[in-house]
Design an enzyme around this catalytic site. Structure first.
Site, mmCIF file in Angstrom:
data_model
loop_
_atom_site.group_PDB
_atom_site.id
_atom_site.type_symbol
_atom_site.label_atom_id
_atom_site.label_comp_id
_atom_site.label_asym_id
_atom_site.label_seq_id
_atom_site.Cartn_x
_atom_site.Cartn_y
_atom_site.Cartn_z
ATOM 1 N N TYR A 136 0.825 -1.220 0.000
ATOM 2 C CA TYR A 136 0.000 0.000 0.000
ATOM 3 C C TYR A 136 0.857 1.268 0.000
ATOM 4 O O TYR A 136 0.406 2.320 -0.433
ATOM 5 C CB TYR A 136 -0.913 0.037 1.235
ATOM 6 N N LYS A 187 2.761 -15.044 2.009
ATOM 7 C CA LYS A 187 3.127 -15.842 0.832
ATOM 8 C C LYS A 187 4.644 -15.983 0.835
ATOM 9 O O LYS A 187 5.340 -15.506 -0.078
ATOM 10 C CB LYS A 187 2.623 -15.167 -0.455
ATOM 11 N N ASP A 248 -12.609 -8.970 4.090
ATOM 12 C CA ASP A 248 -13.862 -8.841 3.331
ATOM 13 C C ASP A 248 -14.515 -10.214 3.155
ATOM 14 O O ASP A 248 -15.733 -10.353 3.280
ATOM 15 C CB ASP A 248 -13.604 -8.250 1.929
HETATM 16 C C1 IPM Z 1 -10.580 -1.031 3.564
HETATM 17 C C2 IPM Z 1 -10.620 -0.405 2.179
HETATM 18 C C3 IPM Z 1 -9.395 0.476 1.952
HETATM 19 C C4 IPM Z 1 -8.183 -0.439 1.950
HETATM 20 C C5 IPM Z 1 -9.402 1.317 0.673
HETATM 21 C C6 IPM Z 1 -10.659 2.116 0.493
HETATM 22 C C7 IPM Z 1 -8.208 2.234 0.627
HETATM 23 O O1 IPM Z 1 -10.779 -1.381 1.221
HETATM 24 O O2 IPM Z 1 -10.421 -0.304 4.554
HETATM 25 O O3 IPM Z 1 -10.753 -2.238 3.679
HETATM 26 O O4 IPM Z 1 -7.861 -1.059 0.919
HETATM 27 O O5 IPM Z 1 -7.524 -0.495 2.991
HETATM 28 MN MN MN Z 2 -11.215 -3.355 2.035
#
Ligand code: IPM
Ligand code: MN
Ligand code: NAD
Length: 352
Positions: A136, A187, A248
């Site tokens: 990131y 990984k 998620d």
């Molecule tokens: C999360 C989101 C963020 C991430 C995005 C919107 C930058 O998906 O908080 O899960 O990828 O961290």
């Molecule tokens: Mn996310």
């Protein structure tokens, strides 16, 4: 008096934050709640998704709670001015390196999961996602034009020993208060940063946490195991990118993405950043359909982790459980309650 800075943001963010505001007024009337512009709406109004003064206000608060940022209307904004850049900038500025994402299945929602009820009933996983490093933030990154005219997009996945150690420590400490088991997902079979991750977690465990049961798991297998037999997991510590994806997926084990809160923490003497893990949900924004529970439960985590109001947090958690037991469901959970009606139901149970 403690202060909470609300950053409603975009899409359903303002709708779910309005419910947090009402819950806070009912539960913790002494808490000083303020609001500031953030995300795409801040970019439209002020030219940047995270103004310097908002960043400074966040750092000076006791806790920060955001709704969500982003949406298709900002897809072509310059990358550093996109709503998501504001979110990443805030996480970095607050140095909240450990993102706790609890995937907890409320009993009343075991049937709302896309998995069989018996697979998720009683589920209680705590993800510890590294939040201010990895791919990131790694440099170099960019999109370049090559000599032959085609383009090259590239990112850098990078971790240092101390970045891995500090998040690993959070995971091991949390595990001691739970069932004493940590899975570390990476990984290491393909990535150098993954290999270092595994080595550092192994060393830290041997040095300071040998009483905790540690298992290493490849992140792809972790994804598969999460939908095969999710109850084998307790604490899962993983990097920024895998943590985003795995949490998620785990949200659906609990019934809906609209249920998962999170707490991003770092230095215990500094404010935490509390965020539902869902996004701005452009498909339902403005319709009063959003489930506010992920945001309300993020407030519960803020009370517990930053505001040191554990009793109020317990009252709120009990109120949410009771609300769900009474059959309250927004559309994502298969019901018909509006965002405000779900907020009303929780508030009614705070007082009873
Ligand atoms: C999360 C989101 C963020 C991430 C995005 C919107 C930058 O998906 O908080 O899960 O990828 O961290
Ligand atoms: Mn996310
Ligand atoms: P999303 O999480 O916004 O939506 C995914 C699906 O889940 C949609 O169908 C949505 O309607 C549903 N959903 C999400 N939250 C819900 C809730 N509270 N109640 C009911 N249903 C809910 O993900 P996306 O569509 O991939 O992303 C939309 C935008 O949000 C993008 O710009 C993305 O970058 C951003 N995003 C922001 C955050 C954040 O601010 N923390 C997190 C994830 C995505």
């Amino acid at each position: 008096m403690s202060t909470l800075l609300l950053l409603p943001g975009d899409g359903i963010g303002p709708e779910v934050c309005a419910e947090v505001r009402r819950v806070a007024a009912a539960l913790t009337p002494d808490l000083e709640v303020s609001e500031a512009p953030y995300g795409g709406s801040s970019y439209d109004a002020h030219g940047a998704p995270l103004l310097d003064e908002v960043r400074d206000q966040a750092i000076a608060s006791d806790a920060v709670l955001m709704g969500a940022v982003g949406g298709p209307q900002w897809a072509n904004a310059p990358r550093h001015l996109r709503p998501e850049a504001g979110l990443l900038g805030l996480r970095k500025a607050m140095n909240v390196y450990a993102n706790l994402r609890p995937a907890y299945c409320f009993e009343a929602l075991a049937g709302a999961s896309s998995l069989k009820t018996e697979l998720v009933s009683g589920l209680d996983i705590m993800f510890v996602r590294e939040l201010v490093g990895g791919v990131y933030f790694g440099e170099p990154r960019g999109i370049e034009t090559l000599a032959d005219g085609q383009k090259k997009g590239f990112d850098t996945a990078v971790y240092t020993t101390s970045e891995i150690e500090r998040v690993g420590r959070v995971a091991f400490e949390l595990a001691r208060g739970r069932t004493n088991k940590v899975h570390s997902a990476e990984k290491s079979n393909v990535m150098e940063s993954g290999l270092l991750w595994k080595q550092v977690i192994t060393d830290l465990h041997a040095r300071e946490y040998s009483d905790v049961q540690l298992e290493h798991i490849l992140a792809d297998n972790c994804a598969m195991q999460l939908v095969r037999a999710p109850k084998q997991f307790d604490v899962i510590v993983t990097d920024n990118l895998f943590g985003d994806i795995l949490s998620d997926a785990a949200a659906m084990l609990t019934g809906s993405l609209g249920m998962l809160p999170s707490a991003a923490i770092g230095d215990p003497n500094k404010p935490g950043l509390y965020e539902p893990i869902h996004g701005s949900a452009p498909d339902i924004a403005g319709k009063g359909l959003a489930n506010p529970l992920a945001a309300i439960l993020s407030f519960e985590m803020a009370l517990r982790w930053s505001l040191k109001q554990v009793e109020a947090a317990d009252v709120l958690l009990t109120a949410v459980k009771k609300t769900l037991d009474q059959g309250a469901k927004t559309r994502d959970l298969g019901g018909a309650l509006s965002t405000v009606q779900m907020g009303d139901a929780v508030i009614a149970n705070i007082h009873n």
